[in-house]
Design an enzyme around this catalytic site. Structure first.
Site, PDB file in Angstrom:
ATOM      1  N   GLN A  58       0.949  -1.145  -0.001  1.00  0.00           N
ATOM      2  CA  GLN A  58       0.148   0.069  -0.062  1.00  0.00           C
ATOM      3  C   GLN A  58       0.818   1.449  -0.038  1.00  0.00           C
ATOM      4  OE1 GLN A  58      -1.287   0.291   4.566  1.00  0.00           O
ATOM      5  NE2 GLN A  58      -1.789  -1.472   3.701  1.00  0.00           N
ATOM      6  N   GLU A  78       3.616   7.917   8.581  1.00  0.00           N
ATOM      7  CA  GLU A  78       3.644   7.025   9.869  1.00  0.00           C
ATOM      8  C   GLU A  78       5.169   6.569  10.295  1.00  0.00           C
ATOM      9  OE1 GLU A  78       0.815   4.337   8.383  1.00  0.00           O
ATOM     10  OE2 GLU A  78       2.438   3.050   7.334  1.00  0.00           O
ATOM     11  N   HIS A 136       4.889   0.138   0.826  1.00  0.00           N
ATOM     12  CA  HIS A 136       5.137  -0.521   2.127  1.00  0.00           C
ATOM     13  C   HIS A 136       4.279  -1.575   2.303  1.00  0.00           C
ATOM     14  CE1 HIS A 136       2.318   2.566   3.717  1.00  0.00           C
ATOM     15  NE2 HIS A 136       2.157   1.725   4.562  1.00  0.00           N
ATOM     16  N   ARG A 156      -4.581   0.707  -1.701  1.00  0.00           N
ATOM     17  CA  ARG A 156      -3.889  -0.756  -1.603  1.00  0.00           C
ATOM     18  C   ARG A 156      -3.456  -1.033  -3.181  1.00  0.00           C
ATOM     19  NH1 ARG A 156      -8.812  -2.378   0.565  1.00  0.00           N
ATOM     20  NH2 ARG A 156      -8.712  -2.562   2.803  1.00  0.00           N
TER      21      ARG A 156
END
Length: 269
Positions: A58, A78, A136, A156
């Site tokens: 994704q 993130e 990732h 995705r």
């Protein structure tokens, strides 16, 4: 102290047996444990992630890209701190070499994309920052703490044949076909205070006992999230147990005993 509500999220790649102190409800495969953020800190979301299978390949957009698309400021960057890993566990981040958008799309379509990605062997203490646009996937047998911008936008690219929608057009618009080389990647030693992230979106520090003067200056007296990994942290005199997340109105409300270990996070913008 404000202890954040916990939400357990079922995932096809989750686990029916979770590491302590978490317990999965009977008959459920829990992949994520979310700590619902308060309005005062809703720029950040803290999760634990537990995998028994690979997550989808994704990618996430940046704030600038979601604003340009008319979605408002909903980008997602993130970071991951591995807290447990089975032997041979890996994280897929970026590609082994430069890849064009056309070739990436073809690889996502025929399932060869995971073989083109770089899969990093991991152990507890490994830390990775995942900038927007980085392709990732979290591999099987990993438990980690994720601190992220509070956005649910995920594109995705490949999902191993699971019956969930893909987002190739959107994903190709933001994905970077390049090797992963973020300088914040590191292995966090067992002991010692470590600054893991210092901007531009948020700051994150692993504490190991009372905070240093440098850390206190960085966090100031603005609200922050407390994520203990061991006992010994408290907010306004109330213990914050390992496996939980709490809000402290500022460092004056937050106390750490010698040897206590965990994370503190704070949005910057």
């Amino acid at each position: 102290m404000t202890a954040l509500p916990i939400r357990m999220v079922e995932k096809p790649w989750g686990r029916d047996a979770l590491p302590a102190p978490f317990v999965a409800p009977a008959g459920q495969r829990i992949g994520e444990v979310w700590f619902e953020p308060p309005a005062s800190l809703d720029q950040l979301l803290v999760k634990y992630i537990f995998t028994s299978e690979k997550l989808s390949v994704q990618v996430h957009p940046s704030d600038a890209q979601t604003i340009e698309a008319g979605l408002g400021k909903q980008g997602k960057e993130e970071c991951w701190l591995v807290v447990d890993a089975d032997e041979g566990a890996t994280l897929g981040i970026g590609f082994n070499q430069e890849i064009s958008a056309r070739d990436m799309r073809m690889a996502a379509t025929d399932g060869t994309i995971e073989g083109l990605m770089t899969w990093f062997p991991v152990r507890p203490g490994d830390f990775f920052y995942i900038p927007a646009g980085t392709v990732h996937a979290i591999g099987a047998g990993v438990s980690l703490i994720e601190v992220q911008q509070n956005s649910d936008i995920t594109y995705r690219l490949y999902d191993y044949g699971r019956p969930r929608p893909l987002h190739l057009n959107l994903g190709m618009g933001v994905a970077k076909g390049e090797p992963y080389a973020d300088p914040r990647r590191c292995h966090v030693a067992e002991c010692g205070e470590v600054t893991l992230v210092e901007g531009p979106l948020f700051r994150l520090t692993r504490y190991d006992g009372p905070l240093s003067a440098e850390a206190r200056a960085q966090f100031g007296e603005n609200a922050l999230l407390v994520i203990p990994q061991t006992a010994g942290a408290s907010v306004k005199g109330e213990a914050v147990p390992a496996g939980s997340c709490a809000v402290a109105s500022g460092l004056k409300a937050f106390a750490i005993e010698n040897g206590a270990r965990g994370l503190i996070a704070q949005p910057i913008c």
